[in-house]
Design a protein around this motif. Structure first.
Motif, PDB file in Angstrom:
ATOM      1  N   ASP A 148       2.244  -3.147  -0.388  1.00 60.30           N
ATOM      2  CA  ASP A 148       2.744  -2.351  -0.063  1.00 60.30           C
ATOM      3  C   ASP A 148       4.083  -2.484   1.368  1.00 60.30           C
ATOM      4  O   ASP A 148       3.697  -3.223   2.305  1.00 60.30           O
ATOM      5  CB  ASP A 148       1.580  -1.213   0.923  1.00 60.30           C
ATOM      6  CG  ASP A 148       2.456   0.465   1.532  1.00 60.30           C
ATOM      7  OD1 ASP A 148       3.738  -0.162   1.379  1.00 60.30           O
ATOM      8  OD2 ASP A 148       1.489   0.941   2.259  1.00 60.30           O
ATOM      9  N   SER A 149       4.758  -2.388   0.623  1.00 61.23           N
ATOM     10  CA  SER A 149       6.202  -3.032   1.255  1.00 61.23           C
ATOM     11  C   SER A 149       6.680  -1.914   2.805  1.00 61.23           C
ATOM     12  O   SER A 149       7.088  -3.383   3.434  1.00 61.23           O
ATOM     13  CB  SER A 149       7.651  -2.623   0.650  1.00 61.23           C
ATOM     14  OG  SER A 149       7.978  -1.452   0.097  1.00 61.23           O
ATOM     15  N   ASN A 150       5.935  -0.875   2.355  1.00 61.43           N
ATOM     16  CA  ASN A 150       6.521  -0.341   3.612  1.00 61.43           C
ATOM     17  C   ASN A 150       5.843  -0.472   5.336  1.00 61.43           C
ATOM     18  O   ASN A 150       6.717  -0.493   6.945  1.00 61.43           O
ATOM     19  CB  ASN A 150       5.837   1.244   4.242  1.00 61.43           C
ATOM     20  CG  ASN A 150       6.584   2.395   2.556  1.00 61.43           C
ATOM     21  OD1 ASN A 150       7.833   1.723   2.734  1.00 61.43           O
ATOM     22  ND2 ASN A 150       6.414   2.831   1.982  1.00 61.43           N
ATOM     23  N   ARG A 151       4.951  -1.613   5.272  1.00 61.33           N
ATOM     24  CA  ARG A 151       4.132  -2.042   6.421  1.00 61.33           C
ATOM     25  C   ARG A 151       4.940  -4.004   6.321  1.00 61.33           C
ATOM     26  O   ARG A 151       4.890  -4.791   5.289  1.00 61.33           O
ATOM     27  CB  ARG A 151       2.842  -2.524   6.427  1.00 61.33           C
ATOM     28  CG  ARG A 151       1.935  -0.613   5.810  1.00 61.33           C
ATOM     29  CD  ARG A 151       0.485  -1.053   5.918  1.00 61.33           C
ATOM     30  NE  ARG A 151       0.087  -2.044   5.771  1.00 61.33           N
ATOM     31  CZ  ARG A 151      -0.773  -1.318   4.795  1.00 61.33           C
ATOM     32  NH1 ARG A 151      -0.269   0.077   4.334  1.00 61.33           N
ATOM     33  NH2 ARG A 151      -0.767  -1.704   3.400  1.00 61.33           N
ATOM     34  N   SER A 152       5.142  -4.234   7.494  1.00 59.99           N
ATOM     35  CA  SER A 152       4.927  -5.643   7.687  1.00 59.99           C
ATOM     36  C   SER A 152       4.075  -6.841   7.611  1.00 59.99           C
ATOM     37  O   SER A 152       2.939  -5.981   7.217  1.00 59.99           O
ATOM     38  CB  SER A 152       5.883  -6.088   9.410  1.00 59.99           C
ATOM     39  OG  SER A 152       4.977  -6.086  10.201  1.00 59.99           O
ATOM     40  N   ALA A 153       4.595  -8.683   7.323  1.00 61.15           N
ATOM     41  CA  ALA A 153       2.975  -9.106   7.456  1.00 61.15           C
ATOM     42  C   ALA A 153       2.693  -9.539   8.283  1.00 61.15           C
ATOM     43  O   ALA A 153       1.041  -9.533   8.542  1.00 61.15           O
ATOM     44  CB  ALA A 153       4.110  -9.768   6.981  1.00 61.15           C
ATOM     45  N   SER A 154       3.389  -8.491   9.900  1.00 60.99           N
ATOM     46  CA  SER A 154       2.645  -9.105  10.730  1.00 60.99           C
ATOM     47  C   SER A 154       1.637  -7.981  11.310  1.00 60.99           C
ATOM     48  O   SER A 154       0.396  -7.800  11.657  1.00 60.99           O
ATOM     49  CB  SER A 154       3.764  -8.884  12.548  1.00 60.99           C
ATOM     50  OG  SER A 154       4.284 -10.056  12.103  1.00 60.99           O
TER      51      SER A 154
END
Length: 390
Positions: free
Chosen positions: A88-94
């Motif tokens: 899901d690209s809407n959330r950052s890796a952090s």
């Protein structure tokens, strides 16, 4: 349950709850939230417990979709869970890393409840391990779970204060695009207090008309503000120096506009005394409404750059550091950091005004303060397109 087998009831306030996708109450997740509450997680204004409840929803929904219990999760299934989060690209890796860590901490709680000691571990059903690292901001070591499927944390986002020209544009939008005189004055008062106090939204909505009057009675006006994010549910306050003209503007808003809305809505007897109230009910605004108001003004002013209420707080802290630089003629970033350690009186004041937990929390503003001295607003205008895009 008490030792005698009875049920003990505690006041939980605004404690969030977690449900399965079919609407059923999730016993394990809510047991974990209760555990976090007893550890001292905050529920004020939602608090950190609300964030954890939201993050727990991912592992709850995943197990529901798999039709498997938490204790039956395998290592491979947990790897697929983390891969699904990362897709899901809407959330950052952090953010995905935070979800992964709280999920493992939750599974540790479930393992304790079910006495399934082999659920987590180097050779456990889920191959996870605990890591101990020093947290510079907290000033102590912290322990957290790690799994090989966890993403590497992304680079920390640079915190930028709101620019002077953006504040002016928001004020102009408040004057030209408000549907009533009350709304115009409430918005202008909001912008002024955000700018001159550095308050968090949750702190701003708790300011009362009595707080404004008490500050104006002092020879050097100091506004009393509730301090959030201090850990647990304890209530703390701080005093912030605010220009008399700003407080007088807020007082005029109360006397002429706010009291009129109170008379037309809830009535004087039901007035809670909070400075920022709803146009239709006369009740205290919540923190989310402050963010919505800033967004509406941003849209009305056609501002293309990122604009949030919290950016006022960054500007407040930055300008206080600018005062330190100019007053002490410090010429390098390292000197500023040394000054924050050595100049105890200034450090104490800055921590008091901003409500940060430690002086190390102020490091993020040091470089920005130097840019402010040399023309900060011009440097913001030259930021890459990725920052200026909404």
């Amino acid at each position: 349950m008490s030792a005698s087998g009875g049920v003990e009831v505690y006041q939980a306030g605004k404690m969030p709850t977690v449900h399965w996708p079919n609407g059923r109450w999730c016993l394990e997740a809510n047991s974990f939230l209760l555990f976090l509450l007893q550890e001292g997680c905050s529920v004020r204004g939602g608090g950190s417990l609300k964030t954890y409840a939201h993050q727990l929803g991912f592992i709850v929904d995943y197990c529901f979709a798999l039709e498997t219990s938490f204790t039956d999760l395998t290592d491979g299934q947990f790897v697929l869970f983390m891969h699904a989060l990362s897709s899901d690209s809407n959330r950052s890796a952090s953010t995905n890393l935070q979800i992964g860590r709280i999920s493992l901490r939750f599974l540790e709680h479930v393992a304790h409840l079910s006495q399934k000691n082999d659920l987590l571990g180097n050779r456990g059903q889920i191959r996870a391990a605990k890591e101990e690292k020093y947290n510079a901001q907290l000033g102590r070591k912290v322990t957290s779970w790690h799994h090989r499927s966890f993403p590497k944390p992304g680079p920390k986002n640079t915190v930028f204060p709101i620019a002077r020209k953006v504040i002016d544009a928001l004020k102009l939008a408040a004057v030209e695009h408000s549907s009533s005189p009350f709304l115009k004055m409430r918005r202008l008062t909001t912008l002024l207090l955000l700018e001159h106090t550095g308050c968090r939204r949750s702190e701003l909505v708790k300011i009362t008309t009595i707080d404004i009057r008490c500050a104006l009675q002092e020879a050097i006006p100091m506004l009393k503000v509730a301090t959030h994010k201090q850990g647990g549910n304890k209530q703390a306050f701080r005093l912030i120096p605010v220009r008399r003209s700003v407080l007088e503007f807020a007082l005029n808003y109360d006397e002429v506009y706010r009291k009129s809305v109170i008379r037309q809505t809830c009535g004087h007897a039901a007035d809670t005394g909070h400075l920022f109230i709803s146009t239709t009910t006369g009740k205290k605004l919540d923190a989310a409404h402050i963010g919505l108001e800033i967004w509406k003004l941003k849209q009305a002013a056609n501002i293309g750059s990122k604009t949030t209420a919290h950016m006022f707080r960054h500007r407040f802290a930055t300008l206080k550091l600018v005062d330190l630089i100019e007053n002490h003629l410090i010429e390098s970033v390292d000197d500023v950091r040394a000054a924050l350690v050595s100049i105890e009186s200034f450090k104490a004041k800055l921590i008091q005004w901003t409500g940060h937990k430690s002086v190390m929390s102020l490091d993020q503003y040091v470089d920005l303060a130097f840019e402010e001295v040399s023309g900060f607003n011009e440097s913001v205008a030259k930021l890459p397109r990725s920052f200026n895009d909404t």
